[in-house]
Design a protein around this motif. Structure first.
Motif, PDB file in Angstrom:
ATOM      1  N   PRO A 140       0.807  -1.233   0.000  1.00 58.43           N
ATOM      2  CA  PRO A 140       0.000   0.000   0.000  1.00 58.43           C
ATOM      3  C   PRO A 140       0.831   1.272   0.000  1.00 58.43           C
ATOM      4  CG  PRO A 140      -0.840  -1.580   1.607  1.00 58.43           C
ATOM      5  CD  PRO A 140       0.469  -2.120   1.127  1.00 58.43           C
ATOM      6  N   LEU A 141       1.975   1.279   0.692  1.00 57.97           N
ATOM      7  CA  LEU A 141       2.812   2.472   0.719  1.00 57.97           C
ATOM      8  C   LEU A 141       3.379   2.760  -0.671  1.00 57.97           C
ATOM      9  CD1 LEU A 141       4.244   4.640   2.558  1.00 57.97           C
ATOM     10  CD2 LEU A 141       6.229   3.108   2.459  1.00 57.97           C
ATOM     11  N   PHE A 142       3.853   1.737  -1.360  1.00 55.61           N
ATOM     12  CA  PHE A 142       4.404   1.908  -2.702  1.00 55.61           C
ATOM     13  C   PHE A 142       3.345   2.496  -3.635  1.00 55.61           C
ATOM     14  CE2 PHE A 142       5.568   0.520  -6.941  1.00 55.61           C
ATOM     15  CZ  PHE A 142       6.942   0.689  -6.979  1.00 55.61           C
ATOM     16  N   VAL A 143       2.133   1.985  -3.539  1.00 55.69           N
ATOM     17  CA  VAL A 143       1.049   2.469  -4.400  1.00 55.69           C
ATOM     18  C   VAL A 143       0.690   3.914  -4.069  1.00 55.69           C
ATOM     19  CG1 VAL A 143      -1.361   2.116  -5.049  1.00 55.69           C
ATOM     20  CG2 VAL A 143       0.145   0.140  -4.732  1.00 55.69           C
ATOM     21  N   GLN A 144       0.532   4.221  -2.791  1.00 56.91           N
ATOM     22  CA  GLN A 144       0.146   5.581  -2.402  1.00 56.91           C
ATOM     23  C   GLN A 144       1.210   6.596  -2.777  1.00 56.91           C
ATOM     24  OE1 GLN A 144      -3.051   6.424  -0.731  1.00 56.91           O
ATOM     25  NE2 GLN A 144      -2.294   8.241  -1.791  1.00 56.91           N
ATOM     26  N   MET A 145       2.484   6.261  -2.597  1.00 54.80           N
ATOM     27  CA  MET A 145       3.546   7.187  -2.968  1.00 54.80           C
ATOM     28  C   MET A 145       3.546   7.459  -4.476  1.00 54.80           C
ATOM     29  SD  MET A 145       5.141   8.353  -0.336  1.00 54.80           S
ATOM     30  CE  MET A 145       3.527   8.351   0.448  1.00 54.80           C
ATOM     31  N   HIS A 146       3.222   6.452  -5.276  1.00 54.06           N
ATOM     32  CA  HIS A 146       3.153   6.683  -6.723  1.00 54.06           C
ATOM     33  C   HIS A 146       1.995   7.616  -7.070  1.00 54.06           C
ATOM     34  CE1 HIS A 146       6.286   3.751  -7.417  1.00 54.06           C
ATOM     35  NE2 HIS A 146       6.221   4.018  -8.701  1.00 54.06           N
ATOM     36  N   ALA A 147       0.873   7.468  -6.382  1.00 53.92           N
ATOM     37  CA  ALA A 147      -0.241   8.382  -6.618  1.00 53.92           C
ATOM     38  C   ALA A 147       0.114   9.797  -6.170  1.00 53.92           C
ATOM     39  CB  ALA A 147      -1.490   7.887  -5.887  1.00 53.92           C
ATOM     40  N   ASP A 148       0.669   9.926  -4.965  1.00 53.01           N
ATOM     41  CA  ASP A 148       0.984  11.252  -4.423  1.00 53.01           C
ATOM     42  C   ASP A 148       2.029  11.983  -5.255  1.00 53.01           C
ATOM     43  OD1 ASP A 148      -0.764  10.601  -2.413  1.00 53.01           O
ATOM     44  OD2 ASP A 148       0.776  10.270  -0.882  1.00 53.01           O
ATOM     45  N   ILE A 149       3.076  11.276  -5.632  1.00 52.04           N
ATOM     46  CA  ILE A 149       4.221  11.931  -6.267  1.00 52.04           C
ATOM     47  C   ILE A 149       3.977  12.199  -7.749  1.00 52.04           C
ATOM     48  CG2 ILE A 149       6.643  11.509  -6.929  1.00 52.04           C
ATOM     49  CD1 ILE A 149       6.971  10.278  -4.070  1.00 52.04           C
ATOM     50  N   THR A 150       3.254  11.314  -8.424  1.00 46.28           N
ATOM     51  CA  THR A 150       2.935  11.576  -9.837  1.00 46.28           C
ATOM     52  C   THR A 150       1.725  12.484  -9.974  1.00 46.28           C
ATOM     53  OG1 THR A 150       1.483   9.632 -10.050  1.00 46.28           O
ATOM     54  CG2 THR A 150       3.833   9.327 -10.513  1.00 46.28           C
ATOM     55  N   GLY A 151       0.875  12.537  -8.956  1.00 49.82           N
ATOM     56  CA  GLY A 151      -0.296  13.394  -9.003  1.00 49.82           C
ATOM     57  C   GLY A 151      -1.455  12.831  -9.804  1.00 49.82           C
ATOM     58  N   VAL A 152      -1.419  11.543 -10.132  1.00 51.22           N
ATOM     59  CA  VAL A 152      -2.512  10.918 -10.884  1.00 51.22           C
ATOM     60  C   VAL A 152      -2.977   9.672 -10.141  1.00 51.22           C
ATOM     61  CG1 VAL A 152      -1.742  11.805 -13.123  1.00 51.22           C
ATOM     62  CG2 VAL A 152      -0.940   9.571 -12.348  1.00 51.22           C
ATOM     63  N   PRO A 153      -4.253   9.297 -10.328  1.00 52.08           N
ATOM     64  CA  PRO A 153      -4.764   8.121  -9.615  1.00 52.08           C
ATOM     65  C   PRO A 153      -4.127   6.826 -10.101  1.00 52.08           C
ATOM     66  CG  PRO A 153      -6.408   8.974 -11.148  1.00 52.08           C
ATOM     67  CD  PRO A 153      -5.290   9.969 -11.112  1.00 52.08           C
ATOM     68  N   VAL A 154      -4.105   5.850  -9.219  1.00 49.00           N
ATOM     69  CA  VAL A 154      -3.546   4.528  -9.507  1.00 49.00           C
ATOM     70  C   VAL A 154      -4.666   3.500  -9.451  1.00 49.00           C
ATOM     71  CG1 VAL A 154      -1.996   2.712  -8.697  1.00 49.00           C
ATOM     72  CG2 VAL A 154      -1.264   5.105  -8.609  1.00 49.00           C
ATOM     73  N   VAL A 155      -4.774   2.698 -10.502  1.00 45.63           N
ATOM     74  CA  VAL A 155      -5.761   1.634 -10.567  1.00 45.63           C
ATOM     75  C   VAL A 155      -5.076   0.297 -10.281  1.00 45.63           C
ATOM     76  CG1 VAL A 155      -7.390   0.387 -12.050  1.00 45.63           C
ATOM     77  CG2 VAL A 155      -7.204   2.883 -12.209  1.00 45.63           C
ATOM     78  N   LEU A 156      -5.640  -0.460  -9.353  1.00 49.33           N
ATOM     79  CA  LEU A 156      -5.176  -1.811  -9.068  1.00 49.33           C
ATOM     80  C   LEU A 156      -6.217  -2.800  -9.578  1.00 49.33           C
ATOM     81  CD1 LEU A 156      -3.910  -1.310  -5.399  1.00 49.33           C
ATOM     82  CD2 LEU A 156      -2.571  -1.225  -7.505  1.00 49.33           C
ATOM     83  N   SER A 157      -5.743  -3.905 -10.112  1.00 44.93           N
ATOM     84  CA  SER A 157      -6.653  -4.882 -10.686  1.00 44.93           C
ATOM     85  C   SER A 157      -7.369  -5.694  -9.616  1.00 44.93           C
ATOM     86  CB  SER A 157      -5.892  -5.836 -11.609  1.00 44.93           C
ATOM     87  OG  SER A 157      -5.448  -5.167 -12.763  1.00 44.93           O
ATOM     88  N   GLN A 158      -8.530  -6.201  -9.999  1.00 46.64           N
ATOM     89  CA  GLN A 158      -9.261  -7.103  -9.117  1.00 46.64           C
ATOM     90  C   GLN A 158      -8.448  -8.358  -8.856  1.00 46.64           C
ATOM     91  OE1 GLN A 158     -13.550  -7.663  -9.867  1.00 46.64           O
ATOM     92  NE2 GLN A 158     -13.117  -9.853  -9.944  1.00 46.64           N
TER      93      GLN A 158
END
Length: 603
Positions: A462-480
Motif C-alpha cells: 500500500p505504501l508503494f502504491v500511495q507514494m506513486h499516486a501522491d508523487i505523480t499526481g494521478v490516480p492509480v488503478v489496481l486490478s481485481q
C-alpha cells in the motif's frame, strides 16, 4: 476450485517466468483466477554483474506449476496456453542442448539473465555507432538488451559457446518452442530487445557494423527469421511430449509469447473503468500508463502513431497491443533495491524479529511503524532531510546511463528501527519520483497520461502504491486480480484459442508488418478488436488509489534532488577524477568552496 452449474465452459493457463520463480494460473473467460501455483528457480552470480540461470531448471519448474493448477479440472475444457518470461538470453546448440554462458564451462547455466550487466563495454561501442536502429530504443541501447550480450559471447566465449551455438532464444520464445517445437519468435521479443523492425525486418547494416555479421550470412537463422505477433497460435499446438511434461492436453492452442512486463500491461491496461470517477473514463486507452513493478519496473504506454521519447524504449509497433505503438520506460531495480536497503540496515534483525512476532511481513510492519512515528504529519514529512537517488544498478529511463550509481544524502549516526523505516520510505519515494520523471519525459514528446495501472509484486504494498499516486499526481488503478501478469499470459492463450475472435477484420495491415504468414495462415482471424475484447472482458478494476493533495508540499525537497542529481553527479565525477599526483596537478584548484557549493545543491 470451480464447480457447479455456473462453471464457465473454457479455461486458459498462463505461465509467468520471473526473476526468482515460475508461476502459473488457471483463468476463466471472465478473467477470474481459479488456481495459482509457484515454484522457485535457481540463480547464479559467479562474479559481480554476471547473472545466470538454467533453461532446463526453468522448464522443470513450469511443469510443476502447470500440473498443480489443473488438478481436479476437466482437461477438455482447457482451451489455450500462454507464456511470458523475463527477457533473458537462452543459448542452445544445433541439437537444442544447453551451452555454457560462463567462464567455468558449466553448460547447465545457459541463460544470461535480463539484469546481467557484463556487456557494458560492448553496449558502449554499440551506442558509439549512432546507428539508426538506436532511434527505437530512446537513442541509446541498454546493456540489458540482447545485442551487447551476444557480442560479449562472441568476444569472450568463442570456442565454448559462440561457435557451437545453433539457437539464441529470448526466454519467452524458448518456452513457446519447448511447448510446440516451433522456432518462430514473438514480435514482442524481437522488436523490443533484438532491434527487429515490425515494418522492415532485420537491418543487415547494424549487425555488420557491431561485428555480428555472422547473423546476416546465416539469414538470421540462429536468432529468428520467422516472426509472429503475440497471441498468434503456434503450429499444431501443444506437442505430445510437452503435454505429458505439463500435464495438459496435447494439441491445445499455444500462443506466441510476451515479455513478462508486457504481459502485465496486457493484463491491466484494457480494464473497464466506468463508474470509478477516473479521468481516463471515456478516453482512449492511450491515456493509460501500465506500471509493472517487481524486481524492476517497466512503464508501458501505447499510441496510435509512433512517438519517439529520448531515453525511453520504442516506439515498437504491435509489440504489446496489436495495431498500437508501444513506448517502454523502466527502472532497472526497484523491488531489489528496496530489499537491498532494508536488509542491509543494522536494524534489520530487530525488524525481522518484531515482524515475526506479529505474523507480518517486514514491509507490512514497516508501513505500520511509519504510521506510528509520523504522528499528526503526513508521512512524506519524515523524509524532508533524507533523500535517495535510486540508480544503484544504473538508469534505464529517462537518462539511459548504466554507469550511474545510487546515493543517499541526509544520513545520521543513529541506526535504530525509526531510521530504517524512514530510509525505506525515502527509497520508495525515490522510485516513485523516477516514475514521475519517466511520465514527464513521455508527455514532453506527445503522450497524455491521466491514470496509472499498477501490477506486479510491489503493487501489493500500500505504501508503494500511495507514494506513486501522491508523487505523480494521478490516480492509480489496481486490478481485481492481483496476479495481472498471469492474467495477461492467459489472455494470450485465449487469443490463440480463437474464443475471442468475434470480429473478423484484419489484425494488422500485413503489407506493413513483416511476419511469417506461411506459419500463420489464419492471421486475418486474429483481430485488433478481439484482442481488445479479451483485455476488457478479462481485466477488472479492483481498487482506485487517489493522490493525497495535502502531502504534496512534503515531496518538494525530494523532487528538487531528483531533478538536479544527474547534473550534480556528473560534476562530482569530473571533480573526483582529476589527477592528484605530484607530477600532474589538477587543472582546476579544488577548494572548500567547491565542495560546499556541490553539497549545498543537495540541501
Amino acid at each position: 476450485m470451480p464447480g457447479g452449474d455456473q462453471e464457465p465452459a473454457s479455461y486458459y493457463v498462463g505461465v509467468d517466468v520471473g526473476t526468482g520463480s515460475v508461476r502459473a494460473a488457471l483463468v476463466d473467460q471472465r478473467g477470474v483466477l481459479l488456481a495459482f501455483a509457484d515454484q522457485p528457480i535457481n540463480k547464479w552470480e559467479p562474479q559481480f554483474n554476471h547473472h545466470e540461470q538454467s533453461s532446463e531448471d526453468i522448464w522443470a519448474a513450469c511443469c510443476v506449476v502447470t500440473k498443480e493448477v489443473v488438478q481436479g479440472i476437466d482437461l477438455t475444457q482447457i482451451r489455450g496456453l500462454g507464456f511470458d518470461a523475463t527477457c533473458s538470453l537462452v543459448v542452445l546448440d544445433e541439437q537444442f542442448h544447453p551451452l555454457p554462458v560462463n567462464n567455468e564451462g558449466d553448460s547447465h547455466r545457459n541463460v544470461i539473465m535480463w539484469l546481467d550487466h557484463r556487456a557494458v563495454s560492448q553496449v558502449q561501442r554499440i551506442n558509439e555507432t549512432q546507428h539508426s536502429v538506436l532511434q527505437h530504443v530512446g537513442g541509446a541501447m541498454s546493456v540489458e538488451m540482447q545485442a551487447p550480450k551476444l557480442l560479449w559471447l562472441k568476444e569472450n566465449l568463442r570456442e565454448t559457446c559462440w561457435d557451437k551455438a545453433g539457437h539464441f532464444f529470448d526466454l519467452p520464445d524458448f518456452l513457446s518452442w519447448k511447448a510446440t517445437g516451433v522456432t518462430a519468435r514473438s514480435l514482442c521479443s524481437l522488436v523490443c530487445k533484438w532491434t527487429y523492425s515490425a515494418e522492415k525486418g532485420w537491418d543487415d547494416s547494424f549487425w555488420k557494423m557491431i561485428g555480428l555479421e555472422d547473423f546476416v550470412a546465416e539469414n538470421y537463422s540462429r536468432i529468428g527469421n520467422q516472426v509472429l505477433p503475440p497471441g498468434a497460435a503456434l503450429g499444431n499446438g501443444l506437442t505430445p511430449d510437452a503435454a505429458k511434461d505439463l500435464g495438459l492436453p496435447a494439441g491445445i492452442a499455444v500462443a506466441a509469447s510476451l515479455i513478462d512486463a508486457h504481459a502485465g500491461g496486457l493484463g491491466v491496461i484494457g480494464a473497464d473503468v466506468r463508474g470509478h470517477g477516473l479521468a481516463c473514463e471515456g478516453q482512449p486507452v492511450t491515456s493509460r500508463l501500465a506500471v509493472i513493478c517487481g524486481t524492476s519496473s517497466c512503464h508501458m504506454v501505447i499510441s496510435k502513431d509512433p512517438i519517439f521519447v529520448p531515453g525511453v524504449w520504442g516506439p515498437y509497433f504491435s509489440a504489446m497491443v496489436p495495431g498500437f505503438w508501444l513506448n517502454e520506460g523502466g527502472q532497472s531495480v526497484t523491488g531489489k533495491l528496496i530489499d537491498h536497503m532494508v536488509q542491509g540496515h543494522a536494524a534489520f534483525p530487530e525488524l525481522q524479529a518484531k515482524a515475526t512476532t506479529r505474523c507480518q511481513s517486514v514491509y507490512a510492519y514497516l508501513n505500520s511503524h511509519l504510521d506510528l512515528i509520523k504522528k499528526a504529519q503526513p508521512v512524506g514529512f519524515l523524509t524532508v532531510d533524507l533523500h535517495v537517488w535510486p540508480d544503484f544498478h544504473g538508469n534505464r529511463s529517462p537518462l539511459a546511463d548504466p554507469t550511474l550509481k545510487g546515493m543517499v544524502t541526509g544520513l545520521k549516526l543513529s541506526q535504530d528501527l525509526n531510521d530504517l523505516a524512514i530510509l525505506y520510505l525515502a527509497t520508495v519515494q525515490a522510485i516513485a519520483f523516477g516514475t514521475r520523471l519517466i511520465i514527464e519525459s513521455m508527455e514532453a514528446e506527445g503522450h497524455t497520461i491521466s491514470t496509472l495501472f499498477l501490477c506486479g509484486g510491489l503493487s501489493k504494498n500500500p505504501l508503494f502504491v500511495q507514494m506513486h499516486a501522491d508523487i505523480t499526481g494521478v490516480p492509480v488503478v489496481l486490478s481485481q486480480e492481483v496476479e495481472s501478469v498471469l492474467v495477461g499470459a492467459a489472455i494470450l492463450g485465449a487469443c490463440a484459442s480463437g474464443d475471442f475472435a468475434s470480429v473478423q477484420i484484419p489484425y494488422v495491415n500485413t503489407s506493413r508488418i513483416r511476419i511469417s504468414l506461411e506459419l500463420f495462415p489464419d492471421l486475418q482471424c486474429l483481430t485488433q478488436s478481439s484482442c481488445l475484447e479479451a483485455m476488457a472482458r478479462m481485466s477488472k478494476v479492483g481498487k482506485v488509489v487517489f493522490p493525497r493533495l495535502e502531502d504534496k508540499s512534503s515531496h518538494q525537497s525530494s523532487l528538487r534532488m531528483t531533478l538536479e542529481h544527474p547534473r550534480i553527479y556528473q560534476d562530482v565525477l569530473k571533480w573526483l577524477h582529476q589527477p592528484l599526483t605530484s607530477c600532474q596537478q589538477p587543472q582546476t584548484k579544488r577548494s572548500k568552496d567547491d565542495v560546499a557549493s556541490l553539497q549545498a545543491e543537495f540541501v
